[in-house]
Design a protein around this motif. Structure first.
Motif, mmCIF file in Angstrom:
data_model
loop_
_atom_site.group_PDB
_atom_site.id
_atom_site.type_symbol
_atom_site.label_atom_id
_atom_site.label_comp_id
_atom_site.label_asym_id
_atom_site.label_seq_id
_atom_site.Cartn_x
_atom_site.Cartn_y
_atom_site.Cartn_z
ATOM 1 N N ALA A 6 70.086 139.697 -35.351
ATOM 2 C CA ALA A 6 70.699 138.415 -35.709
ATOM 3 C C ALA A 6 71.611 137.891 -34.610
ATOM 4 C CB ALA A 6 71.490 138.568 -37.004
ATOM 5 N N MET A 7 72.219 138.807 -33.845
ATOM 6 C CA MET A 7 73.132 138.434 -32.767
ATOM 7 C C MET A 7 72.794 139.262 -31.535
ATOM 8 S SD MET A 7 76.543 138.530 -35.189
ATOM 9 C CE MET A 7 77.725 137.760 -34.088
ATOM 10 N N PHE A 8 72.957 138.661 -30.364
ATOM 11 C CA PHE A 8 72.644 139.395 -29.135
ATOM 12 C C PHE A 8 73.560 138.946 -28.012
ATOM 13 C CE2 PHE A 8 69.820 135.753 -29.439
ATOM 14 C CZ PHE A 8 69.783 135.201 -28.162
ATOM 15 N N GLN A 9 73.920 139.920 -27.182
ATOM 16 C CA GLN A 9 74.808 139.636 -26.056
ATOM 17 C C GLN A 9 74.103 138.795 -25.014
ATOM 18 O OE1 GLN A 9 75.877 143.048 -23.712
ATOM 19 N NE2 GLN A 9 77.278 141.914 -22.397
ATOM 20 N N GLN A 10 74.792 137.759 -24.566
ATOM 21 C CA GLN A 10 74.321 137.001 -23.405
ATOM 22 C C GLN A 10 75.476 136.940 -22.424
ATOM 23 O OE1 GLN A 10 71.013 134.860 -23.630
ATOM 24 N NE2 GLN A 10 71.199 135.492 -21.506
ATOM 25 N N PRO A 32 82.603 132.433 -12.699
ATOM 26 C CA PRO A 32 81.874 131.637 -13.685
ATOM 27 C C PRO A 32 81.298 132.434 -14.847
ATOM 28 C CG PRO A 32 80.434 132.144 -11.859
ATOM 29 C CD PRO A 32 81.762 132.784 -11.539
ATOM 30 N N THR A 33 81.407 133.763 -14.820
ATOM 31 C CA THR A 33 80.699 134.585 -15.800
ATOM 32 C C THR A 33 81.292 134.442 -17.197
ATOM 33 O OG1 THR A 33 80.071 136.174 -14.109
ATOM 34 C CG2 THR A 33 79.964 136.916 -16.388
ATOM 35 N N VAL A 34 80.421 134.178 -18.152
ATOM 36 C CA VAL A 34 80.830 134.034 -19.549
ATOM 37 C C VAL A 34 80.015 134.990 -20.411
ATOM 38 C CG1 VAL A 34 81.751 131.681 -19.534
ATOM 39 C CG2 VAL A 34 79.283 132.010 -19.684
ATOM 40 N N ASP A 35 80.652 135.426 -21.498
ATOM 41 C CA ASP A 35 79.990 136.292 -22.468
ATOM 42 C C ASP A 35 80.011 135.624 -23.832
ATOM 43 O OD1 ASP A 35 79.352 139.391 -21.723
ATOM 44 O OD2 ASP A 35 80.894 138.593 -20.399
ATOM 45 N N ALA A 36 78.911 135.771 -24.546
ATOM 46 C CA ALA A 36 78.827 135.273 -25.920
ATOM 47 C C ALA A 36 77.915 136.204 -26.693
ATOM 48 C CB ALA A 36 78.269 133.853 -25.952
ATOM 49 N N LEU A 37 78.043 136.153 -28.000
ATOM 50 C CA LEU A 37 77.042 136.744 -28.882
ATOM 51 C C LEU A 37 76.237 135.585 -29.433
ATOM 52 C CD1 LEU A 37 79.171 139.467 -30.709
ATOM 53 C CD2 LEU A 37 77.447 139.822 -28.931
ATOM 54 N N ARG A 38 75.022 135.442 -28.942
ATOM 55 C CA ARG A 38 74.186 134.328 -29.371
ATOM 56 C C ARG A 38 73.461 134.695 -30.664
ATOM 57 N NH1 ARG A 38 70.435 132.163 -25.188
ATOM 58 N NH2 ARG A 38 70.644 130.239 -26.380
ATOM 59 N N PHE A 39 73.026 133.671 -31.357
ATOM 60 C CA PHE A 39 72.423 133.874 -32.675
ATOM 61 C C PHE A 39 70.904 133.689 -32.651
ATOM 62 C CE2 PHE A 39 76.767 132.429 -33.955
ATOM 63 C CZ PHE A 39 77.141 133.558 -34.684
ATOM 64 N N ASN A 40 70.243 134.501 -33.442
ATOM 65 C CA ASN A 40 68.839 134.262 -33.769
ATOM 66 C C ASN A 40 68.834 133.128 -34.793
ATOM 67 O OD1 ASN A 40 66.304 134.232 -34.984
ATOM 68 N ND2 ASN A 40 66.053 136.451 -34.925
ATOM 69 N N THR A 41 68.512 131.920 -34.343
ATOM 70 C CA THR A 41 68.565 130.746 -35.225
ATOM 71 C C THR A 41 67.267 130.546 -36.000
ATOM 72 O OG1 THR A 41 67.822 129.313 -33.415
ATOM 73 C CG2 THR A 41 70.209 129.565 -33.710
ATOM 74 N N TYR A 95 77.895 119.502 -29.078
ATOM 75 C CA TYR A 95 76.763 119.560 -30.009
ATOM 76 C C TYR A 95 76.332 121.007 -30.250
ATOM 77 C CZ TYR A 95 72.202 118.411 -32.049
ATOM 78 O OH TYR A 95 71.114 118.323 -32.880
ATOM 79 N N ALA A 96 76.258 121.792 -29.152
ATOM 80 C CA ALA A 96 75.892 123.204 -29.276
ATOM 81 C C ALA A 96 76.941 123.961 -30.091
ATOM 82 C CB ALA A 96 75.728 123.841 -27.899
ATOM 83 N N ALA A 97 78.211 123.606 -29.890
ATOM 84 C CA ALA A 97 79.286 124.246 -30.655
ATOM 85 C C ALA A 97 79.209 123.860 -32.127
ATOM 86 C CB ALA A 97 80.641 123.859 -30.072
ATOM 87 N N ASP A 98 78.884 122.611 -32.397
ATOM 88 C CA ASP A 98 78.785 122.161 -33.786
ATOM 89 C C ASP A 98 77.631 122.856 -34.515
ATOM 90 O OD1 ASP A 98 79.633 120.283 -35.939
ATOM 91 O OD2 ASP A 98 77.593 119.537 -35.681
ATOM 92 N N ARG A 99 76.556 123.117 -33.787
ATOM 93 C CA ARG A 99 75.434 123.849 -34.370
ATOM 94 C C ARG A 99 75.666 125.359 -34.372
ATOM 95 N NH1 ARG A 99 69.848 123.415 -32.452
ATOM 96 N NH2 ARG A 99 69.630 124.566 -34.406
ATOM 97 N N ALA A 100 76.752 125.778 -33.710
ATOM 98 C CA ALA A 100 77.102 127.214 -33.633
ATOM 99 C C ALA A 100 75.916 128.042 -33.125
ATOM 100 C CB ALA A 100 77.596 127.727 -34.978
ATOM 101 N N LEU A 101 75.402 127.656 -31.970
ATOM 102 C CA LEU A 101 74.256 128.368 -31.401
ATOM 103 C C LEU A 101 74.654 129.745 -30.864
ATOM 104 C CD1 LEU A 101 72.452 125.410 -29.611
ATOM 105 C CD2 LEU A 101 71.935 126.433 -31.833
ATOM 106 N N GLU A 102 75.953 129.930 -30.636
ATOM 107 C CA GLU A 102 76.436 131.244 -30.232
ATOM 108 C C GLU A 102 77.876 131.400 -30.711
ATOM 109 O OE1 GLU A 102 75.313 129.565 -26.892
ATOM 110 O OE2 GLU A 102 76.984 128.225 -27.267
ATOM 111 N N LEU A 103 78.321 132.629 -30.687
ATOM 112 C CA LEU A 103 79.720 132.946 -30.920
ATOM 113 C C LEU A 103 80.343 133.102 -29.535
ATOM 114 C CD1 LEU A 103 80.969 135.781 -33.346
ATOM 115 C CD2 LEU A 103 82.170 135.117 -31.274
ATOM 116 N N PRO A 104 81.020 132.067 -29.035
ATOM 117 C CA PRO A 104 81.560 132.147 -27.669
ATOM 118 C C PRO A 104 82.683 133.182 -27.610
ATOM 119 C CG PRO A 104 81.613 129.884 -28.539
ATOM 120 C CD PRO A 104 81.375 130.800 -29.689
#
Length: 499
Positions: free
Chosen positions: A395-399, A260-269, A457-466
């Motif tokens: 601005a971006m951080f690993q999650q 189940p492990t996923v990685d993204a670069l999330r954004f400081n919104t 919705y989260a993708a449309d707001r681009a809350l992270e770079l999946p």
């Protein structure tokens, strides 16, 4: 409708254990108290120390744990658990209904409020004792994922008398459970040593000793595996680039399993240029994620469009990633008023070798659209315990997220609901309402529809770079027998032997 599961028969007769298994883990959780943690590496150890009312093994099937059976009553708003009898905690204290009530009163009370686990169990209103081996769990509303949640993390059953007598601080570093292995010693940032519990209700382990060494550097962990000083290296330690090294050693093998492990670069919104959704979309479109997965991750990962993998309930195959479109990215950046030469900081886990490589490639893609990225590595515990939850990232951080319930709620609520530990920047009333609305639903189709809406919705707001969903990759000595890889790192080593 009432649902009951009959107990599984286990042999509880003590057996003579022999042999030691040494495991390399990339992170010391720092506390062994179930209510304190959110870390996959905690669960990798604690699954052998503690038990829950339910249990879910590597096959992902939910079976009885410390509860022999359960029955859903009152339209899912009450669950009656029949508890296993004759079970003792490692200190000799009896396991019974009092221990179950104490565990959940503590989790939902003042002590639980100090940690990150409580929000996963807020559907529980109270636990009431029916008799010494029967409890009723009363719910504020049905929770379709609750029985799975009871198999891990904050729901692990803890000893009331021991905690009351020894204190909370002592319990953090001297854990006592009912599990297959008993605590022996803990040296912070070095190791935790366990020994077999010969009276384990599920049957005595075949091993006599189990040691986890905290080795943060992947190259060191692999070297120790090659030298025979470590028998097993657990995810996410092994970089993709080191897989051939292990496969080329006749004494070792790589074992991987979809997880189940996923990685993204999330954004400081909240701050800077990434407060603008146009910029967030542009930065996502600037990066060729498919090429990263194909060229760097060598078939050990899959590209994702939302912060979940395809095994997650709520995954929508129709939701596609934003396309790789540098020209479109430049256009959006210009519309947002971002001039060439703008800078962003990318915060990552310093010991994650694969992400170090990925971040360098991401930075080169961003440079191509006029954005200069600097990469800031942190010690993992500092990033997870301070920088992210305190809202001090770039601005971006690993999650990296384990998603151990295989249900998108576990991820989405933690990442997107306002006030949650992993959401230091964003508040979205619509998203909060969507997240809250699906939690009590017992209609799977309706809940899945809402979870997919949340992902879109989260993708449309681009809350992270999946980025990607990785397989769980284990490096294993061929001396180890009976090892079954777990998708979520939660391994119980009762049937493992070391030759």
């Amino acid at each position: 409708m009432a649902i009951a599961l009959s107990g599984v028969a286990f042999s509880a007769a003590p057996a003579l254990a022999a042999g030691k298994l040494t495991v390399s883990s990339p992170q010391d959780p720092g506390s062994w108290d179930p209510v304190d943690t959110f870390l996959v590496q905690w669960a990798a150890v604690a699954t052998n120390i503690f038990d829950g009312l339910t249990y879910r093994g590597p096959d992902l099937k939910l079976v009885p744990g410390l509860a022999e059976s359960w029955e859903e009553l009152d339209q899912g708003k009450r669950i009656r658990f029949k508890l296993r009898q004759g079970v003792k905690f490692h200190d000799g204290e009896d396991f019974n209904a009092e221990a179950v009530k104490f565990t959940f009163d503590r989790l939902l009370g003042e002590q639980g409020a100090k940690g990150p686990q409580r929000s996963n169990y807020t559907a529980i209103e109270s636990v009431e004792i029916v008799d010494p081996f029967t409890v009723d769990m009363k719910l504020k509303a049905p929770d379709p994922v609750l029985l799975t949640k009871l198999a891990g993390y904050g729901a692990m059953i803890v000893p009331p008398k021991y905690i009351k007598e020894k204190g909370e601080d002592n319990f953090n570093v001297n854990p006592v459970g009912t599990g297959a292995f008993k605590f022996v010693s803990y040296t912070p940032k070095v190791d935790i040593k366990l020994e077999a519990n010969p009276n384990y209700w599920g049957g005595a382990p075949k091993l006599s000793e189990l040691e986890y060494r905290f080795i943060t550097e992947p190259s060191t962990a692999v070297a120790e595996l090659q030298a025979g000083r470590v028998d097993l290296v657990i995810p996410p330690t092994i970089p993709i680039g080191m897989i051939p090294v292990i496969e080329g050693d006749s004494k070792l093998q790589i074992v991987s399993v979809p997880g189940p492990t996923v990685d993204a670069l999330r954004f400081n919104t909240r701050d800077g240029i990434t407060a603008d959704p146009k910029v967030r979309k542009a930065l996502t479109m600037a990066v060729d994620r498919a090429t990263i997965v194909k060229s760097l991750l060598a078939g050990q990962a899959a590209e994702i469009a939302s912060f979940q993998g395809e095994l997650s309930f709520g995954y929508d195959p129709a939701l596609k990633p934003l396309p790789f479109d540098p020209a479109g990215a430049k256009k959006l950046l210009a519309e947002a008023g971002v001039k060439p030469g703008a800078t962003v900081q990318i915060d990552i886990r310093g010991n994650d070798a694969t992400m170090n490589e990925v971040a360098q490639i991401v930075a080169s893609y961003l440079q191509a659209v006029g954005v200069t990225a600097t990469i800031k590595p942190y010690e993992t515990n500092v990033l997870l315990n301070d920088i992210i939850p305190q809202g001090k990232t770039g601005a971006m951080f690993q999650q990296k997220w384990g998603g151990w319930t295989f249900d998108y709620d576990n991820t989405a609520y933690s990442m997107y609901h306002s006030g949650e530990r992993w959401n230091p920047y964003d508040k979205d009333d619509k998203l909060d309402k969507l997240l809250e609305s699906q939690r009590p639903l017992t209609d799977r189709a309706e809940r899945e529809k809402i979870l997919r809406e949340i992902a879109a919705y989260a993708a449309d707001r681009a809350l992270e770079l999946p980025l990607y969903n990785t397989k769980a990759i284990y490096g294993v000595s061929k001396r180890v027998k009976g090892f079954v890889p777990a998708p979520d790192n939660r391994m119980k080593f009762t049937d493992v032997t070391v030759e």
